[in-house]
Structure formats: structure tokens, C-alpha cells
Design a protein around this motif. Structure first.
Motif, PDB file in Angstrom:
ATOM      1  N   ARG A 381      50.562 151.162  34.327  1.00 22.74           N
ATOM      2  CA  ARG A 381      51.512 151.233  33.220  1.00 22.74           C
ATOM      3  C   ARG A 381      51.018 152.102  32.067  1.00 22.74           C
ATOM      4  O   ARG A 381      51.714 152.256  31.068  1.00 22.74           O
ATOM      5  CB  ARG A 381      51.814 149.824  32.709  1.00 22.74           C
ATOM      6  N   CYS A 394      50.720 153.487  26.442  1.00 17.53           N
ATOM      7  CA  CYS A 394      51.560 152.959  27.524  1.00 17.53           C
ATOM      8  C   CYS A 394      52.619 153.978  27.936  1.00 17.53           C
ATOM      9  O   CYS A 394      53.030 154.843  27.154  1.00 17.53           O
ATOM     10  CB  CYS A 394      52.269 151.690  27.068  1.00 17.53           C
ATOM     11  N   TYR A 398      56.978 150.389  27.781  1.00 19.16           N
ATOM     12  CA  TYR A 398      55.952 149.344  27.707  1.00 19.16           C
ATOM     13  C   TYR A 398      55.257 149.382  26.347  1.00 19.16           C
ATOM     14  O   TYR A 398      55.218 150.419  25.670  1.00 19.16           O
ATOM     15  CB  TYR A 398      54.912 149.521  28.816  1.00 19.16           C
TER      16      TYR A 398
END
Length: 482
Positions: A381, A394, A398
Motif C-alpha cells: 500500500r 501511501c 490510503y
């Protein structure tokens, strides 16, 4: 010192009912004396039985219960009635059930039974011995130890046990039953003293019996973990004639699934009703539920060697460590070291989140599973090319989780971070089960102890307790001085 062994022929087996918790004030006993149609003249007059059971200052039953209860109960308005004759022979009565024999004596007396009192049947000669909810059935020749034990049942106490898996007192008894030799409620197997006037006299009650009856001051019971401590060295004093300020009992919870399952530590000296002990003792009991009789009992922790079977002085199990020191006889104290993680444990239904190994925020099992999955997916991620926040930036959609600090850069969905923040905010409410452990007199949800005085375990609303406190503070201002 004597050991009492009760034979099956005398006692039989009885499931003892429990009439409630906490006993205080006047406990009226109607003692009814009955003989059978073929009985010889009784050995004892009603006056002699009154001296043994009801009169203070004789070293009898009334003195025993006064002393054991710290003066909280008395036998005011109690009476001895009889002798009355049942219109059946001893043999005919022995063929009847216990309840029938009890009722036959009451009927023979033609007395009105007080609904708020307790009844003791004494027969001549004795044919049985038992106690249950507000009732005792005994013989005129039974000594203080045996009768006091059955009165304990009438006050709502059950038998005490040990944890010895090999001990069975008699074939119908449970494993470990009657194996706390220093407690009245094992009085098929106890250390006794001898009185010239009344024969065998029993030891006192163990700490669990006393706390169940409300005979330990609220402020003299220390519950480990309630202050957030995970280790401590405490000073414990004796149950009888305690030194000032120190705890009389130390309660150590360890089972988040059951607030009535805990260890209890007490100290008893070889004195007074405990004069039959061979020395001073520190006892460690486990209080737990018995699935056979569906009652809670105290289980004395003993060594299991066949020769001594001494009470243990240390414990290292159930994530609890207990080490007791040498008894200071002069100060009437003993040092007790305790270590336990109960203050860091979660309430039932919650588990540690473990965003990292030391993350002990309590969450639902579903959230912990999600946390584990987020940790496993962390690398996938992150933006492989970095970004405004460096190598931990991120991917789109996210955000950093920030579960345990701003340095928690595991990338999660925004909804997950919101959940993390909510869990952090509720952390204190979900941890430390010891906050809810108050022993056998615990109030139902929404109620608290009234605490008019140190022995007041009556459950009331918080508003009522506050009113009591206000009234106590205002007491002096409301008096009229003459």
C-alpha cells in the motif's frame, strides 16, 4: 488440638441451600427441643441448652458467632422451647425424610415460626445432623463444632474445599470437600480447641466466608490491579485483632471471563477460636465456581505431598505470581509480593489489537484480525516512488494508521484510521477486569454499596449513597444540643 471426623452414619449427605449474602444485626433463633415417644429423659435441661447456645459469656455458640462476626450479629429475642414429645418412636422417625422429621417437631411444639428468623431442632437422643436455609437439625449431644458448622449453612455458607485432587473425606463427598482444616465450613475435618464446659470448639471462618457474610470492613480488602498496578509488595495483617491500616484480605483477580474467580490471601494466628492451630498461617485460597453443586466455594491451595499437605506460601500460575514472606508476629503483619497482568488484560469480548507486539489497546476480535491483515499488506500500500511524506507515503486512497503513535505508518483506509482513533479513545473502558471485582457481595449493575459504615454492603443507587454521605457530613449541624 483435635481433628473432627464426622461419620456418614451421623451426618448423611445434604445439599445445602443458600439464603442470601450478608448477615447483620439480630439473628433470631427459635430452638425447639423434641424427644420421641420412647426417649429416655433428656440429658440436658432447657436452661442448660440455653446456656450452651444463647447466653453470652459462657464460651458457647453465642460467644462464637459474636466474636467471628466482629460483633455484627446477636441472638436477641432467641428462645429455647421444650421439651416436646413427638408421637412416634425413634425408629419410626428415622424412617422419615429430613423434612418430615423437622416438620414433626415443629408441629409437636405448636409454636408459630417467625418468617424472618431461623429454627434449630434439637432431639433427644440425636438421630441426624444437618443445616440448610435458615434451618438446623441436631442432637442434644452434638458439640459446638458440629452445631456451629450447620449454623453456618443456615447463614448461607457452603462447604470449603482444598485443591488436592487426591483428597476425599468420605465416599459421598466431592474431591477436596471438607479439606480446609482451618475453616469452620470444613467441619468434618478441622483443627479444634477443647472447652471444659461444652467439648470441642471450632476454628473461625476463612476469609471467603467472612467476606461473603459481610464481616470484613470494606476498606480492609485490597483488590490487586484496581489501581492499575502490575506488581506490588503489600503488607497484610491478621483477620482477628488486625494491626491498623493494613489490608485484612488481599483479593487477586485473574479471570476476565468471571469476576467471582480470584485468589484470596489471609493471615490467621494461633489464638482465640483459632487456638487449635499448630502455628500461625498465611493461607491462599482460590475462589471458583463448582459445576456439581452450582455454588462458589473457597479452595485452599495445599502442597500435594502425602506427608504434610501444607498450605502453600507461593503461587505461580494463571499469570499470577504470589510470594509471601516471614510472618512478623510482634507487628502482626506479613509481606506479600504480587505480580499479575490483570490490569493490562481486556474485558470479556475484547482482545489486544497488537498493531505492534506492545500494542495492548483492547478491540473486538474482528478489529484485531483487520489489524493483522493491514500489517501484512503494508508494503503493497506504499507508493513505490515515495512522495511528499517520504518513503512511507501511501498510495492514493490510503492514510497512515497511527494506532500507537504518529510513527505508525502502516497504510490503511480512512475508515480504518477513524476506527483506530475510536478504539484508542475507548481503551481505558475496555481494559482491566479487576475494576469490576468486588467479591461475593458485588452489587448488580446500576447499584453501589451504601457504606453507612465500613461493614455496610447494602446495595443502593448512586444517588442514595451520595445522600447518605451528605447526611453523614451534615450530622453535627443537625443535632440539638441540650
Amino acid at each position: 488440638m483435635m481433628n473432627i471426623i464426622i461419620l456418614l452414619l451421623v451426618v448423611g449427605y445434604h445439599i445445602h441451600d443458600v439464603d442470601g449474602y450478608g448477615v447483620r444485626g439480630q439473628t433470631t433463633w427459635q430452638i425447639i427441643l423434641c424427644k420421641f415417644s420412647d426417649s429416655p429423659t433428656p440429658q440436658y435441661t432447657p436452661a442448660a441448652i440455653k446456656e450452651k447456645f444463647l447466653n453470652r459469656g459462657t464460651g458457647g455458640i453465642a460467644d462464637y458467632w459474636h466474636d467471628i462476626s466482629n460483633g455484627l450479629i446477636n441472638f436477641g429475642s432467641s428462645s429455647v422451647n421444650g421439651w416436646y414429645t413427638i408421637s412416634e418412636t425413634k425408629e419410626q422417625q428415622q424412617k422419615k425424610s429430613r423434612g418430615q422429621r423437622f416438620d414433626d417437631c415443629v408441629k409437636a411444639s405448636k409454636l408459630s415460626i417467625l418468617s424472618s428468623g431461623r429454627v434449630m431442632i434439637i432431639t433427644s437422643p440425636g438421630i441426624d445432623l444437618w443445616g440448610s436455609n435458615k434451618q438446623v437439625y441436631a442432637g442434644e449431644d452434638h458439640d459446638l463444632t458440629l452445631v456451629a458448622h450447620e449454623m453456618g449453612h443456615a447463614y448461607g455458607l457452603a462447604h470449603s474445599f482444598s485443591d488436592d485432587p487426591k483428597y476425599r473425606n468420605i465416599d459421598w463427598a466431592q474431591i477436596g470437600e471438607y479439606d480446609d482444616e482451618w475453616d469452620l465450613m470444613s467441619a468434618a475435618h478441622v483443627k479444634t480447641t477443647y472447652t471444659i464446659k461444652f467439648g470441642s470448639a471450632p476454628p473461625g471462618l476463612n476469609g471467603y466466608g467472612l467476606e461473603r457474610l459481610g464481616w470484613i470492613p470494606i476498606n480492609r480488602i485490597y483488590t490487586f490491579g484496581q489501581r492499575g498496578e502490575t506488581s506490588a509488595t503489600l503488607t497484610l495483617t491478621t483477620i482477628t485483632n488486625p494491626a491498623l491500616d493494613y489490608p485484612i484480605l488481599i483479593r487477586i483477580p485473574f479471570d476476565p471471563s468471571n469476576y467471582q474467580h480470584y485468589y484470596l490471601i489471609e493471615m490467621r494466628f494461633k489464638e482465640n477460636w483459632d487456638a487449635g492451630f499448630d502455628r500461625n498461617f498465611v493461607f491462599i485460597h482460590e475462589i471458583k465456581y463448582n459445576s456439581l453443586d452450582k455454588l462458589y466455594h473457597s479452595y485452599l491451595l495445599r502442597t500435594h505431598d502425602a506427608s504434610t499437605r501444607n498450605p502453600v506460601t507461593s503461587v505461580n500460575m494463571n499469570n499470577v505470581k504470589i510470594i509471601t514472606g516471614a510472618i512478623n508476629v510482634r507487628a502482626r503483619t506479613v509481606s506479600v509480593y504480587i505480580a499479575s497482568d490483570i490490569a493490562d488484560r481486556c474485558l470479556q469480548g475484547y482482545v489486544w489489537r497488537e498493531a505492534k507486539p506492545s500494542d495492548h489497546v483492547c478491540v473486538t476480535p474482528t478489529i484485531r484480525s483487520q489489524t493483522k491483515a493491514d500489517n501484512a499488506a503494508a508494503d503493497s500500500r506504499r507508493n513505490p516512488f515515495g512522495g511528499d511524506y517520504g518513503p512511507d507515503t501511501c498510495k492514493q486512497g490510503y492514510v497512515w494508521r497511527e494506532a500507537y503513535s504518529s510513527n505508525d505508518h502502516v497504510c490503511v483506509l480512512p475508515a480504518t484510521r477513524t476506527q483506530v482513533q475510536n478504539d484508542n479513545n475507548q481503551a481505558a473502558d475496555r481494559r482491566n477486569p479487576s475494576r469490576f471485582v468486588y467479591g461475593p457481595l458485588t452489587c448488580q449493575n446500576g447499584f453501589v454499596w451504601r457504606e453507612v459504615d465500613a461493614y455496610d454492603y447494602v446495595c443502593v443507587t448512586p444517588a442514595t449513597r451520595q445522600q447518605v454521605l451528605n447526611d453523614n457530613l451534615a450530622a453535627i449541624s443537625r443535632w440539638v444540643y441540650g
